[in-house]
Design an enzyme around this catalytic site. Structure first.
Site, PDB file in Angstrom:
ATOM      1  N   SER A  97       1.310   3.004  -6.188  1.00  0.00           N
ATOM      2  CA  SER A  97       0.571   1.453  -6.136  1.00  0.00           C
ATOM      3  C   SER A  97       0.681   0.158  -6.297  1.00  0.00           C
ATOM      4  CB  SER A  97      -1.011   2.543  -6.537  1.00  0.00           C
ATOM      5  OG  SER A  97      -2.018   1.892  -6.074  1.00  0.00           O
ATOM      6  N   ASP A 234      -2.216  -3.743  -1.673  1.00  0.00           N
ATOM      7  CA  ASP A 234      -1.438  -3.291  -2.406  1.00  0.00           C
ATOM      8  C   ASP A 234       0.187  -2.661  -1.799  1.00  0.00           C
ATOM      9  OD1 ASP A 234      -2.817  -0.883  -1.549  1.00  0.00           O
ATOM     10  OD2 ASP A 234      -3.484   0.092  -4.001  1.00  0.00           O
ATOM     11  N   ASP A 236       0.625   0.745  -1.717  1.00  0.00           N
ATOM     12  CA  ASP A 236       0.468   1.638  -0.796  1.00  0.00           C
ATOM     13  C   ASP A 236      -0.949   1.580   0.582  1.00  0.00           C
ATOM     14  OD1 ASP A 236      -2.124   2.046  -2.218  1.00  0.00           O
ATOM     15  OD2 ASP A 236      -1.352   4.260  -2.966  1.00  0.00           O
ATOM     16  N   ASP A 238      -4.506   1.625  -0.438  1.00  0.00           N
ATOM     17  CA  ASP A 238      -5.551   2.034  -0.358  1.00  0.00           C
ATOM     18  C   ASP A 238      -6.270   0.969  -0.416  1.00  0.00           C
ATOM     19  OD1 ASP A 238      -4.438   2.067  -2.700  1.00  0.00           O
ATOM     20  OD2 ASP A 238      -4.964   3.920  -3.568  1.00  0.00           O
TER      21      ASP A 238
END
Length: 438
Positions: A97, A234, A236, A238
């Site tokens: 992440s 960010d 990833d 999410d």
């Protein structure tokens, strides 16, 4: 063993999170969640160690007789969505992440793309201690690539009920991460004029001075291009944070206020309730009371927000960090969906982001992340608890202090809200100094 944290298994790749552990986790997940002839989805972010860990996870799954469909470099919410869309038994996302490049992680989704609860994670950990007779010959799982994975995900986010974004110029900071292809495409298909930055991942530059944890680049680009707003994801994707046309930061609390008011107006906000965590600024609660919207508060971590959303069948929840969940559109936080809905509200109302954001006035807040060697021990140290109690007494109800160990890193987070920024900063620094000295 306690491998799973608040967001999967995470650590320094090839040190804490080794190829051997990744293979064992893949096999354990297959034994716990899969069955012979089942299919598992595997995706990753672009960090270099993801190539190694993907190969290991895939090998572990296939060795247990479960087929693997690799979806490549995609956002975490895309992997969660595709787990359900492809009818898979489970999905695996390899990503750390917002963490720096040397870290990596393994997140596992159950049927339908939902995050696992503690019981399911414990069952996978228990499988790490067992051995099983592995299949041979035709019983070994097969591995193939999903050529249509990105298109499927883009079609899905394109079905979100949004107004045309024609006429909106947006700067998108992709953090050299999993959003680098998906986010600009999604926003362009919705009609926005997109200026993408930090969208050239090389495996080593993810989150490096950019994205939702470093907003300077997107603030500068918004001003340079006279854009209507900026969005920052960010590694990833999410999460989504925003900046207005003047470069002012619009955090997850403000985004939730804007979306909650829009959804309440449209009759989409179940029980007129928003779900958020204890980290949310008191300004959010004040704004929601003024709008007649109830707020349910959970512990820190998107998994707790998700649990409350599912338990109450609520329609909106999230975190100050920009992790926003709309269960009708995603089973986990989806930064791209958040960006689309935020811009849709601008298009619908004709208001600037700054005008929409004025619905919330946050109390001045300071957050300091203190690196430590043992976050749990430090957070409970007598001198730390005494420092926290002293600040609580000094604030005397005119603010608050929250101290907690990070769920993903060896950090203790010190957050103080007060009537003035200088007071919040001074008190947070005082406690952080005590934390750092333990």
């Amino acid at each position: 063993m306690g491998l799973f944290g608040t967001d999967g298994v995470r650590g320094v790749a090839n040190a804490d999170l080794t190829a051997e552990l990744a293979m064992a986790l893949g096999a354990a997940a297959a034994r716990s969640l899969g069955h012979r002839s089942a299919v598992a989805i595997v995706g990753r972010d672009p960090r270099a160690s993801g190539e190694m860990l993907e190969a290991a996870v895939v090998a572990g799954i296939a060795a247990e007789g479960v087929d693997v469909l690799r979806v490549g470099v995609l956002p975490t919410p895309a992997v969660a969505y595709l787990t359900g869309a492809y009818g898979a038994a489970f999905g695996v996302m390899i990503s750390a992440s917002h963490n720096p490049m040397p870290d990596n992680g393994i997140k596992i989704f159950g049927v339908g793309g939902h995050k696992l609860d503690d019981v399911a994670e414990a069952a996978i950990e228990a499988q790490l201690e067992t051995t099983a007779v592995r299949p041979t010959g035709a019983g070994i799982g097969r591995v193939r690539d999903a050529a249509d994975a990105l298109d499927r995900y883009l079609h899905h986010v394109g079905t979100a009920d949004i107004h045309s974004l024609d006429g909106l110029t947006v700067v998108v900071d992709c953090a050299h991460g999993a959003a680098s292809d998906a986010a600009p495409l999604a926003y362009r298909e919705a009609g926005a004029h997109v200026i993408d930055i930090n969208a050239d991942p090389d495996g080593l530059n993810i989150n490096d001075g950019c994205g939702s944890t470093h907003l300077g680049p997107v603030q500068a680009a918004v001003r340079a291009h006279n854009a209507h707003l900026g969005l920052a994801h960010d590694g990833d994707a999410d999460r989504c944070l925003a900046v207005d046309a003047d470069g002012n930061v619009i955090d997850g609390d403000v985004i939730m206020v804007v979306l909650a008011k829009a959804m309440a107006e449209a009759g989409e906000l179940t029980d007129n309730t928003l779900v958020t965590t204890v980290m949310s600024n008191q300004g959010l609660h004040i704004a929601m009371r003024a709008a007649g919207i109830d707020v349910k508060v959970t512990a820190v971590g998107d998994r707790y927000v998700l649990e409350e959303l599912r338990a109450g069948q609520f329609a909106l929840g999230g975190e100050q960090s920009g992790h926003i969940v709309l269960p009708s559109l995603a089973t986990t936080g989806d930064g791209i969906v958040t960006g689309l809905r935020l811009m849709s509200r601008m298009a619908q109302t004709g208001q600037s982001l700054a005008e929409l954001a004025s619905a919330m006035r946050g109390l001045p807040q300071t957050l300091i992340n203190v690196p430590v060697s043992d976050k749990q021990a430090v957070a409970q140290a007598p001198q730390v608890l005494a420092a926290v109690a002293e600040v609580e007494s000094e604030l005397a109800g005119n603010g608050r202090i929250l101290l907690r160990p990070s769920g993903t890193e060896q950090l203790v987070r010190v957050m103080v809200e007060a009537g003035e920024q200088s007071i919040a900063q001074r008190l947070a620094e005082r406690v952080a100094q005590v934390v750092g000295a333990v």
